[in-house]
Design an enzyme around this catalytic site. Structure first.
Site, PDB file in Angstrom:
ATOM      1  N   GLY A   1      76.018 -53.723 -16.195  1.00 56.12           N
ATOM      2  CA  GLY A   1      76.758 -54.872 -16.359  1.00 56.12           C
ATOM      3  C   GLY A   1      77.015 -55.200 -17.801  1.00 56.12           C
TER       4      GLY A   1
ATOM      5  N   GLU B   1      75.359 -57.752 -19.353  1.00 59.56           N
ATOM      6  CA  GLU B   1      74.304 -58.053 -20.214  1.00 59.56           C
ATOM      7  C   GLU B   1      72.844 -57.090 -19.565  1.00 59.56           C
ATOM      8  OE1 GLU B   1      74.233 -62.259 -20.324  1.00 59.56           O
ATOM      9  OE2 GLU B   1      75.196 -62.061 -22.183  1.00 59.56           O
TER      10      GLU B   1
ATOM     11  N   LYS C   1      65.381 -52.685 -15.120  1.00 62.10           N
ATOM     12  CA  LYS C   1      66.377 -53.519 -15.597  1.00 62.10           C
ATOM     13  C   LYS C   1      66.484 -53.364 -17.164  1.00 62.10           C
ATOM     14  CE  LYS C   1      68.761 -57.663 -15.686  1.00 62.10           C
ATOM     15  NZ  LYS C   1      68.895 -58.976 -14.653  1.00 62.10           N
TER      16      LYS C   1
ATOM     17  N   ASP D   1      72.297 -69.120 -12.319  1.00 60.42           N
ATOM     18  CA  ASP D   1      73.302 -68.326 -12.305  1.00 60.42           C
ATOM     19  C   ASP D   1      73.627 -67.720 -10.688  1.00 60.42           C
ATOM     20  OD1 ASP D   1      75.637 -66.876 -13.314  1.00 60.42           O
ATOM     21  OD2 ASP D   1      74.396 -65.364 -14.094  1.00 60.42           O
TER      22      ASP D   1
ATOM     23  N   PHE E   1      77.328 -62.495  -6.717  1.00 66.37           N
ATOM     24  CA  PHE E   1      77.230 -61.226  -7.400  1.00 66.37           C
ATOM     25  C   PHE E   1      75.244 -61.151  -7.775  1.00 66.37           C
ATOM     26  CE2 PHE E   1      81.250 -62.564  -8.736  1.00 66.37           C
ATOM     27  CZ  PHE E   1      81.797 -61.393  -8.214  1.00 66.37           C
ATOM     28  N   ASN E   2      74.546 -62.310  -7.766  1.00 67.65           N
ATOM     29  CA  ASN E   2      73.442 -62.283  -8.015  1.00 67.65           C
ATOM     30  C   ASN E   2      72.555 -62.547  -6.765  1.00 67.65           C
ATOM     31  OD1 ASN E   2      73.382 -61.535 -10.632  1.00 67.65           O
ATOM     32  ND2 ASN E   2      73.715 -63.864 -11.141  1.00 67.65           N
TER      33      ASN E   2
ATOM     34  N   ASP F   1      68.295 -61.332 -10.714  1.00 66.04           N
ATOM     35  CA  ASP F   1      69.081 -61.733 -11.987  1.00 66.04           C
ATOM     36  C   ASP F   1      68.473 -63.313 -12.526  1.00 66.04           C
ATOM     37  OD1 ASP F   1      70.355 -61.420 -14.305  1.00 66.04           O
ATOM     38  OD2 ASP F   1      72.530 -61.346 -13.334  1.00 66.04           O
TER      39      ASP F   1
HETATM   40  N1  LIG Z   1      65.920 -54.630  -7.751  1.00 67.32           N
HETATM   41  C1  LIG Z   1      66.957 -54.190  -7.351  1.00 67.32           C
HETATM   42  N2  LIG Z   1      67.419 -53.050  -6.549  1.00 67.32           N
HETATM   43  C2  LIG Z   1      68.430 -52.643  -6.263  1.00 67.32           C
HETATM   44  N3  LIG Z   1      69.555 -52.949  -7.016  1.00 67.32           N
HETATM   45  C3  LIG Z   1      69.465 -54.021  -8.335  1.00 67.32           C
HETATM   46  C4  LIG Z   1      68.300 -54.488  -8.167  1.00 67.32           C
HETATM   47  N4  LIG Z   1      68.316 -55.573  -9.283  1.00 67.32           N
HETATM   48  C5  LIG Z   1      69.471 -55.294  -9.667  1.00 67.32           C
HETATM   49  N5  LIG Z   1      70.156 -54.457  -8.953  1.00 67.32           N
HETATM   50  C6  LIG Z   1      71.772 -54.092  -8.924  1.00 67.32           C
HETATM   51  O1  LIG Z   1      72.171 -54.094 -10.312  1.00 67.32           O
HETATM   52  C7  LIG Z   1      73.128 -55.098 -10.648  1.00 67.32           C
HETATM   53  C8  LIG Z   1      72.745 -55.860 -12.050  1.00 67.32           C
HETATM   54  O2  LIG Z   1      71.917 -56.394 -11.891  1.00 67.32           O
HETATM   55  P1  LIG Z   1      71.621 -58.111 -12.484  1.00 67.32           P
HETATM   56  O3  LIG Z   1      69.985 -58.263 -12.444  1.00 67.32           O
HETATM   57  O4  LIG Z   1      72.501 -58.818 -11.675  1.00 67.32           O
HETATM   58  O5  LIG Z   1      72.013 -57.941 -13.661  1.00 67.32           O
HETATM   59  P2  LIG Z   1      73.271 -58.291 -14.746  1.00 67.32           P
HETATM   60  O6  LIG Z   1      74.183 -59.012 -13.749  1.00 67.32           O
HETATM   61  O7  LIG Z   1      72.744 -59.253 -15.705  1.00 67.32           O
HETATM   62  O8  LIG Z   1      73.757 -56.924 -15.084  1.00 67.32           O
HETATM   63  C9  LIG Z   1      72.957 -55.914  -9.271  1.00 67.32           C
HETATM   64  O9  LIG Z   1      74.405 -56.596  -8.974  1.00 67.32           O
HETATM   65  C10 LIG Z   1      72.752 -55.029  -8.231  1.00 67.32           C
HETATM   66  O10 LIG Z   1      73.801 -54.204  -7.709  1.00 67.32           O
HETATM   67 MG   LIG Z   2      73.839 -60.373 -12.082  1.00 68.13          MG
END
Ligand SMILES: Nc1ncnc2c1ncn2[C@@H]1O[C@H](COP(=O)(O)OP(=O)(O)O)[C@@H](O)[C@H]1O
Ligand SMILES: [Mg+2]
Length: 264
Positions: A77, A79, A96, A201, A205-206, A219
């Site tokens: 993503g 961030e 992450k 947020d 998407f989250n 997220d």
């Molecule tokens: N615990 C998890 N297990 C599987 N996929 C995840 C997990 N956390 C995040 N993702 C995937 O990674 C993407 C980005 O994670 P996110 O926490 O929303 O960070 P950001 O939006 O800041 O990039 C999510 O939309 C999802 O597709």
């Molecule tokens: Mg996100």
């Protein structure tokens, strides 16, 4: 790095306990591997870049028996980067990496404001704070039995959590029972509120839908607490995002004012 825009070589030498020759040699090696960001003009100095910071965090997580191996990226993503990984017990987990300040044109104004208030940018530090905050929110939510990935560990700018097999809700085109799904989301947002946390947020998407049809709220670094003066406004904004999405994609209507009575 908290004191310098670029840490001078003599300071690095002093902390390393190496001779100046040796320190310069190793800094050069790290630079060649692109683990540092150097400044050679007005004075010579270095700061870590995200590659270097990633390796320090991964090293600590491996030594702490949290991680064994890294797998494929699952979400890259703006961030954060999320990768799948394996623990020594062969549990599949999500790792992450918070990446605030990554160059993007959309962010230049915000960045300029940020630099304006500070002596220098410290994106690595901001990313560490984001990871700490996210881990804290996941712990609070998980302990309150809210449907979030189980938090496993956190080091520097990295959070390790349960891997959710499923999809972002934005990518899901069909749900067996969208109304029940929406209710499930509302129940979890309400439970989070009762536990004192507001996501701040929330959107398609989250939210993730697992293969078993369970909803997960992901997220969390920007979460606010229930006592925040903006709590009600923030909750309303989060709920409005979700209702708008369910209306548009699944033709499920719910009135925002009715929903907000849950939080009185
Ligand atoms: N615990 C998890 N297990 C599987 N996929 C995840 C997990 N956390 C995040 N993702 C995937 O990674 C993407 C980005 O994670 P996110 O926490 O929303 O960070 P950001 O939006 O800041 O990039 C999510 O939309 C999802 O597709
Ligand atoms: Mg996100």
């Amino acid at each position: 790095m908290s004191k310098y825009e670029f840490v001078p070589i003599d300071v690095l030498t002093k902390y390393s306990g190496l001779s100046e020759e040796e320190a310069k040699f190793w800094l050069g090696e790290l630079d060649k591997k692109d683990l540092l960001y150097g400044q050679a003009e007005s004075y010579s100095g270095y700061i870590l870049n995200y590659n270097g910071y990633d390796l320090l965090a991964l090293n600590a997580l491996v030594k702490g028996d949290v991680l064994q191996s890294l797998g494929m990226p699952v979400g890259m993503g703006k961030e954060a980067d999320v990768l799948e990984a394996m623990t020594p017990q062969e549990e599949k987990v999500a790792v992450k990496f918070h990446r605030l300040g990554r160059v993007s044109f959309r962010d230049t104004r915000r960045k300029r404001n940020f630099i304006g208030k500070r002596r220098h940018m410290s994106w690595l530090y901001q990313s560490r704070l984001a990871a700490e905050r996210e881990y804290e929110a996941l712990m609070k939510a998980y302990e309150a039995d809210i449907s979030v990935p189980r938090p496993i560990s956190q080091n520097r700018h990295v959070v390790v959590m349960e891997f959710i097999e499923g999809h972002q809700l934005s990518e899901v085109s069909e749900l067996d029972d969208p109304e029940a799904f929406l209710d499930e989301i509302l129940t979890n947002v309400k439970k989070a509120y009762d536990a004192g946390v507001i996501h701040n947020d929330l959107s398609e998407f989250n939210l993730m839908a697992s293969r078993e049809g369970k909803i997960y709220l992901i997220d969390w670094p920007q979460y606010i607490s229930r006592g925040d003066p903006n709590a009600q406004i923030t909750l309303r904004k989060d709920m409005a995002n979700i209702l708008r999405f369910f209306q548009r994609k699944f033709k499920v209507s719910k009135n925002i004012d009715d929903v907000m009575t849950l939080f009185l």
